[in-house]
Design a protein around this motif. Structure first.
Motif, short mmCIF file in Angstrom:
data_model
loop_
_atom_site.label_atom_id
_atom_site.label_comp_id
_atom_site.label_asym_id
_atom_site.label_seq_id
_atom_site.Cartn_x
_atom_site.Cartn_y
_atom_site.Cartn_z
N ALA A 1 0.81 -1.22 0.00
CA ALA A 1 0.00 0.00 0.00
C ALA A 1 0.85 1.27 0.00
CB ALA A 1 -0.94 -0.01 1.21
N ASP A 2 2.04 1.20 0.62
CA ASP A 2 2.88 2.40 0.70
C ASP A 2 3.86 2.51 -0.46
OD1 ASP A 2 4.45 0.26 1.41
OD2 ASP A 2 5.29 1.19 3.21
N ASP A 3 3.74 1.62 -1.44
CA ASP A 3 4.63 1.67 -2.60
C ASP A 3 3.97 2.51 -3.69
OD1 ASP A 3 6.41 1.31 -4.63
OD2 ASP A 3 6.19 -0.86 -4.78
N THR A 4 4.51 3.69 -3.92
CA THR A 4 3.93 4.60 -4.91
C THR A 4 4.43 4.35 -6.32
OG1 THR A 4 5.67 6.24 -4.56
CG2 THR A 4 3.72 6.39 -3.14
N LYS A 5 5.45 3.50 -6.46
CA LYS A 5 6.07 3.30 -7.78
C LYS A 5 5.22 2.34 -8.60
CE LYS A 5 9.97 1.93 -6.05
NZ LYS A 5 9.54 2.14 -4.66
N VAL A 6 4.65 2.87 -9.67
CA VAL A 6 3.88 2.08 -10.62
C VAL A 6 4.66 1.92 -11.93
CG1 VAL A 6 1.77 1.99 -12.00
CG2 VAL A 6 1.67 2.75 -9.62
N LEU A 7 5.23 3.01 -12.40
CA LEU A 7 5.91 3.01 -13.70
C LEU A 7 7.25 2.29 -13.67
CD1 LEU A 7 5.17 6.69 -14.73
CD2 LEU A 7 4.03 4.63 -15.56
N GLY A 8 7.82 2.13 -12.47
CA GLY A 8 9.03 1.33 -12.36
C GLY A 8 10.25 2.09 -11.92
N TRP A 9 11.40 1.49 -12.12
CA TRP A 9 12.69 2.03 -11.72
C TRP A 9 13.75 1.40 -12.62
CZ3 TRP A 9 9.40 -1.05 -9.03
CH2 TRP A 9 9.79 -2.38 -8.82
N MET A 10 14.97 1.94 -12.58
CA MET A 10 16.07 1.42 -13.41
C MET A 10 15.68 1.40 -14.90
SD MET A 10 17.06 -1.60 -10.69
CE MET A 10 18.06 -2.55 -11.83
N ILE A 11 15.17 2.52 -15.39
CA ILE A 11 14.69 2.56 -16.78
C ILE A 11 15.84 2.99 -17.69
CG2 ILE A 11 13.00 3.51 -18.38
CD1 ILE A 11 11.18 4.03 -16.00
N GLU A 12 16.47 2.00 -18.28
CA GLU A 12 17.55 2.24 -19.24
C GLU A 12 17.11 1.90 -20.67
OE1 GLU A 12 20.32 3.74 -18.71
OE2 GLU A 12 21.53 2.88 -17.10
N ALA A 13 16.17 1.00 -20.81
CA ALA A 13 15.69 0.59 -22.13
C ALA A 13 14.37 1.30 -22.41
CB ALA A 13 15.50 -0.92 -22.18
N LEU A 14 14.31 2.05 -23.49
CA LEU A 14 13.10 2.75 -23.91
C LEU A 14 13.10 2.82 -25.43
CD1 LEU A 14 10.57 4.51 -23.30
CD2 LEU A 14 12.12 6.47 -23.11
N GLU A 15 12.10 2.24 -26.07
CA GLU A 15 12.11 2.14 -27.53
C GLU A 15 10.74 2.38 -28.12
OE1 GLU A 15 14.77 1.63 -29.49
OE2 GLU A 15 16.13 1.48 -27.76
N ILE A 16 10.72 3.03 -29.29
CA ILE A 16 9.54 3.14 -30.14
C ILE A 16 9.77 2.27 -31.36
CG2 ILE A 16 8.07 4.68 -31.48
CD1 ILE A 16 9.01 6.98 -29.66
N ASN A 17 8.81 1.42 -31.65
CA ASN A 17 8.91 0.55 -32.81
C ASN A 17 9.16 1.39 -34.07
OD1 ASN A 17 8.38 -1.22 -35.01
ND2 ASN A 17 6.94 -2.40 -33.78
N PRO A 18 10.23 1.14 -34.79
CA PRO A 18 10.53 1.98 -35.96
C PRO A 18 9.51 1.87 -37.08
CG PRO A 18 12.03 0.10 -35.85
CD PRO A 18 11.27 0.13 -34.57
N PHE A 19 8.62 0.88 -37.03
CA PHE A 19 7.59 0.71 -38.06
C PHE A 19 6.19 1.02 -37.54
CE2 PHE A 19 11.15 -1.94 -39.27
CZ PHE A 19 11.28 -1.69 -40.62
N ASP A 20 6.08 1.36 -36.27
CA ASP A 20 4.77 1.58 -35.66
C ASP A 20 4.89 2.60 -34.55
OD1 ASP A 20 2.28 1.49 -34.47
OD2 ASP A 20 2.28 -0.67 -34.10
N SER A 21 4.47 3.83 -34.80
CA SER A 21 4.63 4.90 -33.82
C SER A 21 3.78 4.71 -32.57
CB SER A 21 4.28 6.25 -34.46
OG SER A 21 5.17 6.56 -35.50
N ASP A 22 2.80 3.81 -32.63
CA ASP A 22 1.95 3.56 -31.47
C ASP A 22 2.53 2.50 -30.53
OD1 ASP A 22 -0.35 5.24 -31.36
OD2 ASP A 22 -1.12 4.25 -33.15
#
Length: 835
Positions: A382-403
């Motif tokens: 209940a006291d954990d506010t982190k939903v989106l995560g932590w240690m975010i080093e990988a972030l990618e948009i599909n080069p063929f699909d912007s969605d």
């Protein structure tokens, strides 16, 4: 994920033995570990890979699931190849993929690293063995990618090493590599110079390699190449002549370390993220920059300034379909949550994925769910506010699909398929999209007869109960308490719904929990105290006594849920187990000496030194027969039918044995499973005939280092065995282990290991205890010195049975009258207790 492996057959002893085991993951789902890198192929639609720090490489499937690719190469001697420090996909031949493999650069890993290559999308691999180590689980492992294929000449591959080894190049598609002597920067940043372990005081090395596909070619090779190094002054270098010469880029940012660099070819721009540390757990400030390749100018495009900038930046994505659209992520924002920014104007302005309303409320510009791994959301405190995560080093948009976008965290892969909504209604859908990735570090396993298929004690993400199905993702993990890492789990042999687990947590709370429903629900053990943690645990057959061999406080004992107290007669760190039929008996092992307690763990006495064995690794008690105990050692497996008073080495074919387990066989005997050195090397072997013959049932399936793998086997399903790994979750293997003709030397063991009732066992010559009555210690000492090797039962048995002790069941012939206030209650066919 599910593959069939035909295994080699070896018959050791009399007769022959054949076995075909099929291996697949028990489905925990959701990943369960750090995903530092995700790479899309920019020329071939649908080709993408995810790398993990301890769990190997995965390939993306069309349905958002992932397929593991590196199991076969992670055998016991090559366990470090589940550490993936970099990955590259070939833009010319999309079936080609490369990875830098190795776990540690310090002494924890005795093996050098390698560059592995595949020409069939990762189904099979070849390798070039490096002369130095690779650090897939070292600091800075989220930086990168340190491996890149020339987009104009796919025979050319560059690799940026750690530990001062510099830049390396292949001109034959990874068959060989040689050092680029003209590139002299080595990336000198050290996370912690005071760390003497070699883990945090090794120099981080090179951070990334990025080709400029717009730059033309020199003799067929791409002319402009960018290389980033882990340095806070001069960190970004460029070559304009296909790597012949190198120079630092003028006017570059200083004070932080580059993490990611992405080219937007339509703009002829290089985007970079920076943090003041290499991560992956830290980062207190940072920046985002744009480098205009044409004008050779730098622009600071950091999304936030001043007091709002309390984190560094890791993840970086550019939308190749929409020039000027990019995203960056906080490396670590521990409160209240991670932050992700998106820009559609090349970083001039940014929009966050959430922002503050009236504190402590937030305006969330996303919806969040985890239907593919419901335990992720359902197990959050209940006291954990982190939903989106932590240690975010990988972030990618599909080069063929912007969605379509993905990002890796310390727990899972998140993402979705409606990303462009961010720019309109500003409300995107985020889900866990790590189906098929099993990266859990498993600490212990238990399989309960007739109740729960499997209990899995897991590092970092707690633990899980599989009640009916091994292919259905659990709805929640182990809660009340939620221990960050569960290190040990056990069940009561005569009362299998009673379960205990122990673990580690930084919360300063008790680290032991009990269950009375087979691990469905839990409560804190009333006798556990703060400061007691880690290690393994053994629960008595009657569920009234607990022996806990802790990491912190030696060996402890609790009776009737009372306070844990020290057991001085068993050495700290001892291997422990409970007899699964006799409620007063526990076993212990330390160095090469075997111990037994016959007073419910209050005192342990030495029974014997196990010959030339110097190390007892594991103890497995027969699930249905008291006094029948198996011990693995550095010289082999030893078996006792008299509570460890004497032992027989069952086979000399297996040596250096680690974990062992007993499970239901297809014939008259329990199957015996063992991780050991045998005819096929360091493998998982099985015997269906009390150790007369052994079969390699592992085959080509990799489990990593066998000395660290928990092992359990089903008591109800013949041939079903479970293997816990350090980074690839839990494997289940199913098949038949056929028995040979049993030699006369072990024929007397037949009855004592039969699946039939304990009543049958009483016909053997060896006297066994089939009741949980008290055994007099002095009688044990006498019997140890005698030639008979039997353990006499105390004759001082009263006419009533105390609470929680046995009062009935197959083979029981003791008192049936319970003490006042309790009633003899049937638990199963073998056991009734006063409750």
């Amino acid at each position: 994920m599910y593959s069939s492996l035909v295994l080699s057959v070896f018959a050791i002893g009399i007769g022959t033995a054949e076995a075909v085991h099929k291996w697949s993951n028990v489905k925990i789902g959701g990943g369960g570990g750090f995903v530092p890198g995700i790479v899309f192929n920019e020329k071939a639609k649908g080709v993408a890979y995810a790398r993990t720090d301890i769990g190997g490489l995965y390939r993306l499937n069309a349905d958002d699931s992932w397929t593991p690719l590196t199991d076969a190469i992670a055998q016991s001697a090559s366990w470090n190849r589940w550490g993936i420090d970099a990955v590259a996909t070939d833009p010319i031949d999309p079936k080609r993929v490369y990875a830098a493999v190795g776990m540690y650069t310090n002494s924890w890993d005795p093996n050098n690293g390698a560059i592995i290559r595949s020409s069939d999308s990762g189904n099979t691999w070849s390798s070039f063995n490096l002369t130095f180590k690779v650090g897939g689980n070292m600091p800075g492992r989220g930086m990168g990618e340190r491996l890149a294929v020339d987009p104009n000449n796919n025979k050319i591959i560059y690799y940026g090493a750690r530990s001062g080894h510099g830049l390396w190049k292949s001109i034959d598609q990874g068959v060989t590599f040689s050092k680029v002597t003209g590139f002299t920067a080595v990336g000198t940043y050290v996370a912690d110079p005071t760390d003497n372990s070699g883990y945090s005081n090794d120099i981080q090395g090179l951070a990334f390699i990025t080709f400029d596909s717009n730059s033309g070619t020199v003799e067929g090779a791409t002319s402009r190449i960018f290389v980033g190094t882990a340095d806070k002054t001069t960190s970004v270098y460029v070559s304009e002549d296909a790597g012949a010469t190198w120079r630092a880029i003028p006017d570059q940012p200083t004070g932080n370390l580059p993490h990611k660099a992405k080219l937007q070819p339509a703009q002829n721009v290089l985007y970079l993220t920076y943090s003041n540390t290499t991560g992956p757990y830290d980062g207190g400030t940072g920046s985002v920059h744009r480098y205009d390749i044409t004008s050779k100018t730098w622009t600071d495009i950091t999304p936030v300034k001043g007091g709002d900038l309390y984190y560094g930046f890791g993840g970086l994505a550019v939308d190749l379909q929409k020039p000027g659209t990019l995203m960056v992520a906080s490396l670590n924002s521990w409160y209240p949550d991670a932050q992700i920014f998106r820009s559609t104007d090349s970083g001039a302005t940014w929009s966050p994925i959430w922002e503050w309303a009236a504190w402590p409320d937030q305006n969330l510009y996303y919806s969040y769910s985890t239907p593919k791994a419901p335990w992720i959301d359902n197990s959050r405190q209940a006291d954990d506010t982190k939903v989106l995560g932590w240690m975010i080093e990988a972030l990618e948009i599909n080069p063929f699909d912007s969605d379509h976008w993905l990002y890796g965290t310390g727990l899972t892969i998140y993402g979705g398929h409606d990303l462009t909504k961010w720019d309109t209604v500003h409300k995107v859908t985020i889900e866990s999209l790590a189906d098929g990735i099993e990266e859990e570090a498993v600490q212990d396993l238990a399989s309960i007869p007739s109740e729960t298929i499997l209990l899995a004690a897991v590092g970092d993400v707690g633990g899980f109960t599989f009640k009916k199905s091994l292919s259905t993702v659990p709805r929640e993990g182990w809660l009340t308490p939620l221990l960050t890492t569960n290190t040990g789990v056990d069940y009561a042999g005569n009362n299998p719904t009673s379960v205990i687990r122990v673990g580690n947590s930084n919360e300063g709370k008790p680290q032991a929990a009990i269950s009375t429903d087979g691990g469905v629900s839990w409560s804190v053990h009333p006798g556990a105290q703060t400061g007691q943690y880690g290690g393994k645990v053994a629960l008595s057959a009657g569920a009234d006594a607990v022996i806990w061999s802790t990491t912190s406080s030696g060996v402890l004992l609790s009776h009737d849920s009372g306070t844990f107290s020290e057991v001085s007669s068993l050495p700290s760190g001892a291997v422990i187990a409970s007899d699964k039929r006799n409620a007063t008996v526990f076993y212990g092992g330390s160095s090469g000496t075997f111990y037994i307690s016959t007073d419910s763990g209050k005192t342990f006495v030495k029974t014997t030194a196990l010959g030339s064995a110097a190390s007892i690794r594991d103890i497995a008690a027969n699930p249905t027969l008291a006094g029948d105990v198996w011990v693995s050692t550095d010289v082999g497996i030893l078996h006792s039918t008299n509570y460890g008073t004497s032992f027989t080495q069952v086979s000399k074919s297996l040596t250096n044995v680690h974990q062992i387990a007993l499970g239901k066989g297809s014939g008259s005997y329990w199957n015996v499973y063992a991780f050991a050195t045998g005819p096929n090397g360091d493998k998982l072997y099985a015997s269906g005939d009390v150790g007369t013959s052994w079969t390699d049932i592992q085959g080509g399936q990799g489990f990593g280092a066998i000395d660290a793998n928990p092992l359990a086997a089903s008591k109800d399903t013949a041939g079903l065995v479970f293997v816990g790994t350090n980074g690839r979750g839990v494997f289940q293997g199913s098949g038949t282990v056929l028995a040979t003709s049993v030699s006369s030397a072990v024929a007397t063991l037949k009855t004592s290991t039969r699946l039939s009732s304990v009543l049958t066992a009483r016909s053997t010559k060896t006297k066994v205890i089939t009741t949980p009555r008290t055994i007099v210690i002095s009688s044990i000492r006498t019997s140890m010195e005698s030639s008979s090797g039997t353990i006499p039962i105390s004759t001082s048995v009263t006419g009533t049975v105390r609470k929680w002790d046995q009062c009935g069941g197959q083979g029981y012939n003791g008192p049936t009258e319970c003490v006042t206030g309790t009633v003899c209650t049937r638990q199963n066919e073998w056991y009734s207790q006063c409750a």
